[in-house]
Motif scaffolding. Sequence first.
Motif, PDB file in Angstrom:
ATOM      1  N   SER A 182       0.810  -1.224   0.000  1.00 41.24           N
ATOM      2  CA  SER A 182       0.000   0.000   0.000  1.00 41.24           C
ATOM      3  C   SER A 182       0.836   1.263   0.000  1.00 41.24           C
ATOM      4  O   SER A 182       0.356   2.339  -0.366  1.00 41.24           O
ATOM      5  CB  SER A 182      -0.941  -0.009   1.203  1.00 41.24           C
ATOM      6  OG  SER A 182      -0.188  -0.117   2.408  1.00 41.24           O
ATOM      7  N   LEU A 183       2.101   1.159   0.422  1.00 43.83           N
ATOM      8  CA  LEU A 183       2.997   2.314   0.433  1.00 43.83           C
ATOM      9  C   LEU A 183       3.795   2.441  -0.854  1.00 43.83           C
ATOM     10  O   LEU A 183       4.576   3.370  -1.032  1.00 43.83           O
ATOM     11  CB  LEU A 183       3.959   2.212   1.622  1.00 43.83           C
ATOM     12  CG  LEU A 183       3.309   2.191   3.009  1.00 43.83           C
ATOM     13  CD1 LEU A 183       4.365   2.017   4.090  1.00 43.83           C
ATOM     14  CD2 LEU A 183       2.508   3.473   3.240  1.00 43.83           C
ATOM     15  N   GLY A 184       3.621   1.482  -1.757  1.00 47.32           N
ATOM     16  CA  GLY A 184       4.337   1.508  -3.023  1.00 47.32           C
ATOM     17  C   GLY A 184       5.693   0.850  -2.989  1.00 47.32           C
ATOM     18  O   GLY A 184       6.460   0.941  -3.952  1.00 47.32           O
ATOM     19  N   ASP A 185       6.007   0.156  -1.883  1.00 43.84           N
ATOM     20  CA  ASP A 185       7.300  -0.526  -1.768  1.00 43.84           C
ATOM     21  C   ASP A 185       7.219  -1.916  -2.386  1.00 43.84           C
ATOM     22  O   ASP A 185       6.161  -2.570  -2.357  1.00 43.84           O
ATOM     23  CB  ASP A 185       7.715  -0.638  -0.293  1.00 43.84           C
ATOM     24  CG  ASP A 185       7.936   0.731   0.337  1.00 43.84           C
ATOM     25  OD1 ASP A 185       8.427   1.625  -0.389  1.00 43.84           O
ATOM     26  OD2 ASP A 185       7.612   0.888   1.533  1.00 43.84           O
ATOM     27  N   PHE A 186       8.345  -2.377  -2.898  1.00 41.82           N
ATOM     28  CA  PHE A 186       8.398  -3.704  -3.525  1.00 41.82           C
ATOM     29  C   PHE A 186       8.008  -4.771  -2.513  1.00 41.82           C
ATOM     30  O   PHE A 186       8.514  -4.811  -1.382  1.00 41.82           O
ATOM     31  CB  PHE A 186       9.807  -3.970  -4.058  1.00 41.82           C
ATOM     32  CG  PHE A 186       9.991  -5.343  -4.622  1.00 41.82           C
ATOM     33  CD1 PHE A 186       9.395  -5.708  -5.814  1.00 41.82           C
ATOM     34  CD2 PHE A 186      10.749  -6.291  -3.930  1.00 41.82           C
ATOM     35  CE1 PHE A 186       9.554  -6.980  -6.336  1.00 41.82           C
ATOM     36  CE2 PHE A 186      10.916  -7.571  -4.444  1.00 41.82           C
ATOM     37  CZ  PHE A 186      10.319  -7.913  -5.642  1.00 41.82           C
ATOM     38  N   ASN A 187       7.093  -5.653  -2.948  1.00 41.30           N
ATOM     39  CA  ASN A 187       6.577  -6.644  -2.010  1.00 41.30           C
ATOM     40  C   ASN A 187       6.580  -8.053  -2.592  1.00 41.30           C
ATOM     41  O   ASN A 187       5.922  -8.938  -2.070  1.00 41.30           O
ATOM     42  CB  ASN A 187       5.147  -6.255  -1.600  1.00 41.30           C
ATOM     43  CG  ASN A 187       4.695  -6.993  -0.354  1.00 41.30           C
ATOM     44  OD1 ASN A 187       5.452  -7.120   0.592  1.00 41.30           O
ATOM     45  ND2 ASN A 187       3.468  -7.486  -0.369  1.00 41.30           N
ATOM     46  N   GLY A 188       7.280  -8.250  -3.710  1.00 38.66           N
ATOM     47  CA  GLY A 188       7.337  -9.583  -4.284  1.00 38.66           C
ATOM     48  C   GLY A 188       7.022  -9.583  -5.771  1.00 38.66           C
ATOM     49  O   GLY A 188       7.091  -8.560  -6.443  1.00 38.66           O
TER      50      GLY A 188
END
Length: 379
Positions: free
Chosen positions: A112-118
Amino acid sequence: MYLAATTQNRLVHLVKEDEYKEYFESTTNGIIHLDREMRIKSLNREAERIGGVDHSAVIGKRAEIIFRKYGEQFLKIFDVSEYEDIKTANISLKINDQIIYLHIDALRLVDSLGDFNGMIVILQDVSAVRAAIKQIQTTQMLVSLGELAAGVAHHVRTPLTTISGYLQVMLGRIDDDKYTVRRDVLETLLGEVSYINDVVKELILFAKPPVQKEPGVDLNRLLEEALLLSFKELGGEKININKELAKNLPIITADKNLIKQAIMNIMQNAIESMDGEGVLSIKSWMNAELSMLVLAINDTGAGITPEILSRIFEPFYTTKLDRVGLGLPIANRIIAEHGGFVNISVGEKGGTKVHIYLPIVDDCTNRLAVVHQQILNLQ
């Protein structure tokens, strides 16, 4: 937990993980879900089959370790440093002594924060489609070969029958190995042999043009020479010529004799379509965007019906009884051997317009299919 995938700078929100598990197992595509550490979080049965792995043995392990046996090309799919949002690839893998062909889409996931998550990797086994296409291509090739053989047989059988008939008559009249042959008979035999030789030469030119490229070829000069030779051979005193040749066109690397032959073949069709009276328009220019030279040959003849237009490059297809039907196929083949293409269409005011595209540099060949489609879309 919610996930989102970014595709072409657009944020696409996915549903909760437990809500898409059913889709994971029901889809015909293989799906691999990786976490931010590039460990396998989940994969469906189709992904297990394609990857030749067992679900329980790979969960929690890094993808690069599990799939390293398939080589560097496959591992690049999991290298997020090579792309921003989505990566697409078509590769072949050898699994259990069997080659399979895959279409792969890899999507980066963000939280949701726009960080890479996979990442989500979608594997589509296109082996069956590829095999079907190959079978269709093989069938089309065999059909073309059959039509080509039938065309050769048709154009060679008639003169051979004439030659055979004359020889049989001559053989029956031999007396003590002496026989006087009339001049007209010999001329007929030589004419038929010459016709067969012409058919064979044109067939060879169509099958494999002997391209000998050389630098410094001036397309406008070739056009002028082809125009002069065409009218010298075919006449056409009542045909008016409109020329618009762009000055200072780039020179190209080409086989000037073959290019001239291709232009003459196209001009011959244009002149003959006008029955000796009409307007032949010739224009040349450079398309800077495509890095190609363009030559347009337009006539004011009867035009081409859709049925003929769809078959115009087929060998031995002709509407003229006194023609072999290899003129345009040979022209098309010569231009293709130079990395260009020929586009034929119906003129706005009737007649036929032919556009010849030739690359200024050889690397344009690699873009030929894309460029050709662009030109067709513009028309």
